[in-house]
Design an enzyme around this catalytic site. Structure first.
Site, PDB file in Angstrom:
ATOM      1  N   TYR A  20      -7.407  16.196  -6.151  1.00 12.56           N
ATOM      2  CA  TYR A  20      -6.683  15.474  -7.210  1.00 12.56           C
ATOM      3  C   TYR A  20      -5.788  16.423  -8.009  1.00 12.56           C
ATOM      4  O   TYR A  20      -4.611  16.137  -8.249  1.00 12.56           O
ATOM      5  CB  TYR A  20      -7.709  14.794  -8.115  1.00 12.56           C
ATOM      6  N   ASP A  79       0.881  -1.173   0.000  1.00 15.90           N
ATOM      7  CA  ASP A  79       0.000   0.000   0.000  1.00 15.90           C
ATOM      8  C   ASP A  79       0.917   1.222   0.000  1.00 15.90           C
ATOM      9  O   ASP A  79       1.751   1.370   0.908  1.00 15.90           O
ATOM     10  CB  ASP A  79      -0.856  -0.038   1.273  1.00 15.90           C
ATOM     11  N   VAL A  80       0.803   2.082  -1.011  1.00 15.73           N
ATOM     12  CA  VAL A  80       1.725   3.221  -1.102  1.00 15.73           C
ATOM     13  C   VAL A  80       1.454   4.270  -0.010  1.00 15.73           C
ATOM     14  O   VAL A  80       2.217   5.228   0.125  1.00 15.73           O
ATOM     15  CB  VAL A  80       1.726   3.900  -2.501  1.00 15.73           C
ATOM     16  N   THR A 102      -9.521   3.722 -18.412  1.00 17.78           N
ATOM     17  CA  THR A 102      -9.056   2.645 -17.536  1.00 17.78           C
ATOM     18  C   THR A 102     -10.229   2.189 -16.659  1.00 17.78           C
ATOM     19  O   THR A 102     -11.275   2.851 -16.615  1.00 17.78           O
ATOM     20  CB  THR A 102      -7.937   3.176 -16.617  1.00 17.78           C
ATOM     21  N   LYS A 112      -1.674  16.335  -8.325  1.00 17.75           N
ATOM     22  CA  LYS A 112      -0.992  16.067  -9.595  1.00 17.75           C
ATOM     23  C   LYS A 112      -0.051  17.217  -9.974  1.00 17.75           C
ATOM     24  O   LYS A 112       1.012  16.990 -10.558  1.00 17.75           O
ATOM     25  CB  LYS A 112      -2.013  15.809 -10.700  1.00 17.75           C
TER      26      LYS A 112
HETATM   27  N1  LIG Z   1      -7.407   7.124 -16.226  1.00 15.50           N
HETATM   28  C1  LIG Z   1      -7.158   8.388 -16.482  1.00 15.50           C
HETATM   29  O1  LIG Z   1      -7.884   9.067 -17.239  1.00 15.50           O
HETATM   30  C2  LIG Z   1      -5.945   9.049 -15.875  1.00 15.50           C
HETATM   31  C3  LIG Z   1      -5.548  10.292 -16.393  1.00 15.50           C
HETATM   32  C4  LIG Z   1      -4.430  10.934 -15.863  1.00 15.50           C
HETATM   33  C5  LIG Z   1      -3.743  10.333 -14.836  1.00 15.50           C
HETATM   34  N2  LIG Z   1      -4.153   9.133 -14.331  1.00 15.50           N
HETATM   35  C6  LIG Z   1      -3.380   8.573 -13.230  1.00 15.50           C
HETATM   36  O2  LIG Z   1      -2.881   7.314 -13.583  1.00 15.50           O
HETATM   37  C7  LIG Z   1      -2.702   6.538 -12.408  1.00 15.50           C
HETATM   38  C8  LIG Z   1      -3.385   5.204 -12.625  1.00 15.50           C
HETATM   39  O3  LIG Z   1      -4.776   5.429 -12.782  1.00 15.50           O
HETATM   40  P1  LIG Z   1      -5.718   4.416 -13.572  1.00 15.50           P
HETATM   41  O4  LIG Z   1      -6.714   5.224 -14.296  1.00 15.50           O
HETATM   42  O5  LIG Z   1      -4.876   3.420 -14.285  1.00 15.50           O
HETATM   43  O6  LIG Z   1      -6.487   3.742 -12.340  1.00 15.50           O
HETATM   44  P2  LIG Z   1      -6.776   2.212 -11.981  1.00 15.50           P
HETATM   45  O7  LIG Z   1      -7.702   2.240 -10.813  1.00 15.50           O
HETATM   46  O8  LIG Z   1      -7.175   1.443 -13.187  1.00 15.50           O
HETATM   47  O9  LIG Z   1      -5.346   1.697 -11.501  1.00 15.50           O
HETATM   48  C9  LIG Z   1      -4.750   2.224 -10.350  1.00 15.50           C
HETATM   49  C10 LIG Z   1      -4.039   1.125  -9.594  1.00 15.50           C
HETATM   50  O10 LIG Z   1      -3.439   1.734  -8.435  1.00 15.50           O
HETATM   51  C11 LIG Z   1      -3.664   0.881  -7.321  1.00 15.50           C
HETATM   52  N3  LIG Z   1      -3.663   1.633  -6.070  1.00 15.50           N
HETATM   53  C12 LIG Z   1      -4.516   2.620  -5.704  1.00 15.50           C
HETATM   54  N4  LIG Z   1      -4.215   3.027  -4.460  1.00 15.50           N
HETATM   55  C13 LIG Z   1      -3.167   2.283  -4.045  1.00 15.50           C
HETATM   56  C14 LIG Z   1      -2.420   2.221  -2.842  1.00 15.50           C
HETATM   57  N5  LIG Z   1      -2.708   3.000  -1.794  1.00 15.50           N
HETATM   58  N6  LIG Z   1      -1.382   1.357  -2.773  1.00 15.50           N
HETATM   59  C15 LIG Z   1      -1.091   0.540  -3.815  1.00 15.50           C
HETATM   60  N7  LIG Z   1      -1.777   0.530  -4.962  1.00 15.50           N
HETATM   61  C16 LIG Z   1      -2.801   1.390  -5.076  1.00 15.50           C
HETATM   62  C17 LIG Z   1      -5.042   0.265  -7.591  1.00 15.50           C
HETATM   63  O11 LIG Z   1      -5.233  -0.936  -6.829  1.00 15.50           O
HETATM   64  C18 LIG Z   1      -5.002   0.029  -9.082  1.00 15.50           C
HETATM   65  O12 LIG Z   1      -4.495  -1.245  -9.400  1.00 15.50           O
HETATM   66  C19 LIG Z   1      -3.287   7.356 -11.261  1.00 15.50           C
HETATM   67  O13 LIG Z   1      -2.256   8.033 -10.609  1.00 15.50           O
HETATM   68  C20 LIG Z   1      -4.196   8.332 -11.972  1.00 15.50           C
HETATM   69  O14 LIG Z   1      -4.346   9.515 -11.240  1.00 15.50           O
HETATM   70  C21 LIG Z   1      -5.233   8.473 -14.838  1.00 15.50           C
END
Ligand SMILES: NC(=O)c1ccc[n+]([C@@H]2O[C@H](COP(=O)([O-])OP(=O)(O)OC[C@H]3O[C@@H](n4cnc5c(N)ncnc54)[C@H](O)[C@@H]3O)[C@@H](O)[C@H]2O)c1
Length: 261
Positions: free
Chosen positions: A151, A59-60, A186, A155
């Protein structure tokens, strides 16, 4: 162009889903030995079935778990060459008076503090050895304001952190860069759309390319920044946003947008 990682060891946080999973798969396909870290063991096991790579549950938000996880990977696989910090959570858009501080704290703890701690622990080890590449995951919401008051600032702070850590370790062989994705379909975004917190069609319209970005497109940028092709690049956050930021200035003028003028 195919990037060849020649057995380099890559730790990807958030590897169980979405952008982290896509980055882990692409790094693996390009010859890296990938360790996936996440709090979701089921997702990690699925990833491991596909890549054959190592997985570590962490867990981060937990400093002890980050330290133990990174130590375990280095003891079992060897020194980490590449770190990708993709673990993160989205935030429901809300006005400030409807945003509980507990949610604000959770978003900052996961996205900013979690990113910092992973970079600090893995990066210090890389700097001691004199080599390494880190890629953080920010967002276009860190570069332009929106109704996500936890958020967005988290970021934005990751972009600043990316620069400060890059400057910190630049002479010790460690590069630190980031990607700022536009919206990607995603599982996290699909869940937000299912709860009607966001609308995928409206999000697509906000990008100059009039579509969402794909996880593979973000993974390609991550792989580039992590590779020796980017050996002269450190401290930058690269938008992978289908022109989301470029289109922002058009929105106040008319509904049509750049292509229809
Ligand atoms: N999907 C988008 O549109 C988008 C756009 C810009 C940035 N992001 C960023 O990309 C990253 C990934 O997002 P995503 O859309 O792939 O989401 P997602 O939910 O599909 O994947 C995120 C992963 O992070 C893990 N996670 C969350 N909290 C955690 C914790 N405390 N400890 C360990 N693991 C943890 C989750 O279990 C999951 O597997 C995030 O930082 C998100 O802010 C996503």
């Amino acid at each position: 162009m195919r990037i060849e990682f020649n057995g380099a060891i890559a730790l990807v946080t958030g590897a169980a889903s979405g952008l982290g999973r896509a980055a882990a798969v692409l790094l693996h396909q390009n010859g890296a030995r990938v360790a996936g870290a996440d709090r979701d063991m089921r997702g990690l096991e699925e990833l491991s079935r596909e890549t054959g790579g190592a997985i570590v549950e962490l867990d981060v938000c937990r400093d002890d778990e980050i330290e133990a996880g990174i130590a375990h990977i280095e003891e079992t696989l060897g020194p980490i060459d590449i770190l990708v910090t993709a673990a993160g959570i989205l935030q429901r858009p809300r006005a400030p008076d409807a945003l509980p501080m507990a949610e604000w704290d959770r978003v900052l703890a996961t996205n900013l503090r979690g990113t910092y701690r992973c970079c600090a622990v893995a990066g210090a080890r890389m700097a001691k050895r004199g080599a390494g590449a880190i890629v953080t995951v920010s967002s276009v919401m860190g570069a332009t304001p929106g109704p996500v008051h936890a958020y967005g600032p988290a970021k934005a702070a990751i972009m600043n952190l990316t620069q400060s850590l890059a400057a910190e370790w630049a002479t010790r062989g460690v590069r630190v860069n980031g990607v700022a994705p536009g919206f990607v379909a995603t599982p996290a975004i699909r869940r937000a759309a299912a709860f009607q917190f966001v609308n995928e069609d409206r999000l697509a319209e906000a990008h100059a390319q009039r579509r969402l970005v794909t996880a593979e497109e973000v993974a390609q940028a991550i792989a580039f920044l992590a590779s020796d092709l980017a050996s002269g690049i450190t401290g930058v956050t690269l938008p992978v946003d289908g022109g989301y930021l470029a289109a922002a200035g058009w929105r106040g003028f008319d509904a049509a947008g750049p292509q229809e003028r």
